[in-house]
Design a protein around this motif. Structure first.
Motif, PDB file in Angstrom:
ATOM      1  N   PHE A 176      -8.780   2.782   7.082  1.00  0.00           N
ATOM      2  CA  PHE A 176      -8.859   1.982   6.094  1.00  0.00           C
ATOM      3  C   PHE A 176     -10.048   0.824   6.159  1.00  0.00           C
ATOM      4  O   PHE A 176      -9.806  -0.243   6.585  1.00  0.00           O
TER       5      PHE A 176
ATOM      6  N   LEU B 157       0.856  -1.216  -0.029  1.00  0.00           N
ATOM      7  CA  LEU B 157      -0.119   0.030   0.052  1.00  0.00           C
ATOM      8  C   LEU B 157       0.751   1.299   0.037  1.00  0.00           C
ATOM      9  O   LEU B 157       0.566   2.189  -0.749  1.00  0.00           O
TER      10      LEU B 157
ATOM     11  N   LEU C 227      -4.307   4.882   7.097  1.00  0.00           N
ATOM     12  CA  LEU C 227      -3.513   5.315   6.048  1.00  0.00           C
ATOM     13  C   LEU C 227      -3.101   6.558   6.430  1.00  0.00           C
ATOM     14  O   LEU C 227      -3.818   7.303   6.355  1.00  0.00           O
TER      15      LEU C 227
ATOM     16  N   VAL D 262     -12.112   3.939   1.941  1.00  0.00           N
ATOM     17  CA  VAL D 262     -11.315   3.407   0.805  1.00  0.00           C
ATOM     18  C   VAL D 262     -12.325   2.447  -0.198  1.00  0.00           C
ATOM     19  O   VAL D 262     -12.503   1.416   0.165  1.00  0.00           O
TER      20      VAL D 262
ATOM     21  N   GLU E  31      -6.657  -0.186  11.114  1.00  0.00           N
ATOM     22  CA  GLU E  31      -5.392   0.481  10.411  1.00  0.00           C
ATOM     23  C   GLU E  31      -5.949   1.679   9.883  1.00  0.00           C
ATOM     24  O   GLU E  31      -7.151   1.879   9.450  1.00  0.00           O
TER      25      GLU E  31
ATOM     26  N   VAL F 227       1.339   2.863   6.591  1.00  0.00           N
ATOM     27  CA  VAL F 227       0.147   2.235   7.519  1.00  0.00           C
ATOM     28  C   VAL F 227       0.189   2.238   8.861  1.00  0.00           C
ATOM     29  O   VAL F 227       1.294   1.798   9.112  1.00  0.00           O
TER      30      VAL F 227
END
Length: 182
Positions: A155, A112, A140, A160, A138, A131
């Motif tokens: 996330f 990612l 981002l 997303v 999680e 991350v």
């Protein structure tokens, strides 16, 4: 021209010694600590600048959770002083050693990081810088080009909406205010 080997991936950082027999506390930077930190595993060691030693490796003898922290015992580290010399060192694995992910909606952090971040209309926002793993899930860390700051984006599927490793993009549909600087 020789093919360049991919940089190792950081799975932990040595925080400090624990006790007098060489055990040390590790800040986990892996989604799979129970698979990554087991007896017999060999991890690369990248010492901090000026830390007195080149890159090396450690073979783990044992790892256990204590009061929410991961305590690790490694071959050749048998005193508090030896563990202290590891303080700040990064523990790494080679990308080839990572297990394959069966779920198409799961990703390793390194897959990612660096992806271009766009909105559904194609507007480029920036790129994934990191991350961040939290108890709640999680996040981002998105480096926003125009605003020149970083925003943390959960996330989750509601935000997303697409991840395409093949195209090198991640599409987000952020709620109003999520990307604003505070």
């Amino acid at each position: 021209m020789a093919e360049q080997q991919a940089a190792p991936l950081v799975v932990g950082r040595v925080v400090k010694p624990h006790g007098v027999h060489g055990e040390f506390v590790v800040e986990v930077r892996s989604d799979s600590p129970d698979r990554r930190f087991v007896a017999g595993t060999v991890l690369g060691v990248v010492r901090k600048a000026g830390g007195g030693g080149p890159e090396s490796s450690l073979e783990l003898v044992a790892a256990r959770w204590h009061a929410g922290r991961l305590l690790v015992d490694a071959k050749g580290i048998s005193s508090r002083e030896a563990a202290e010399r590891l303080r700040g060192a990064l523990l790494t694995v080679n990308r080839e050693e990572l297990e394959k992910l069966d779920d198409p909606d799961e990703f390793h952090d390194y897959q990612l990081e660096g992806l271009a971040v766009r909105q559904p209309d194609g507007t480029v926002l920036g790129s994934v810088a990191e991350v961040v793993h939290t108890p709640a899930g999680e996040l981002l860390g998105i480096s926003l080009e125009e605003e020149q700051h970083e925003a943390l984006v959960p996330f989750v599927n509601d935000i997303v909406v697409e991840v395409s490793l093949e195209r090198g993009i991640l599409v987000i549909d952020p709620p109003e205010g999520l990307l604003d600087r505070f």
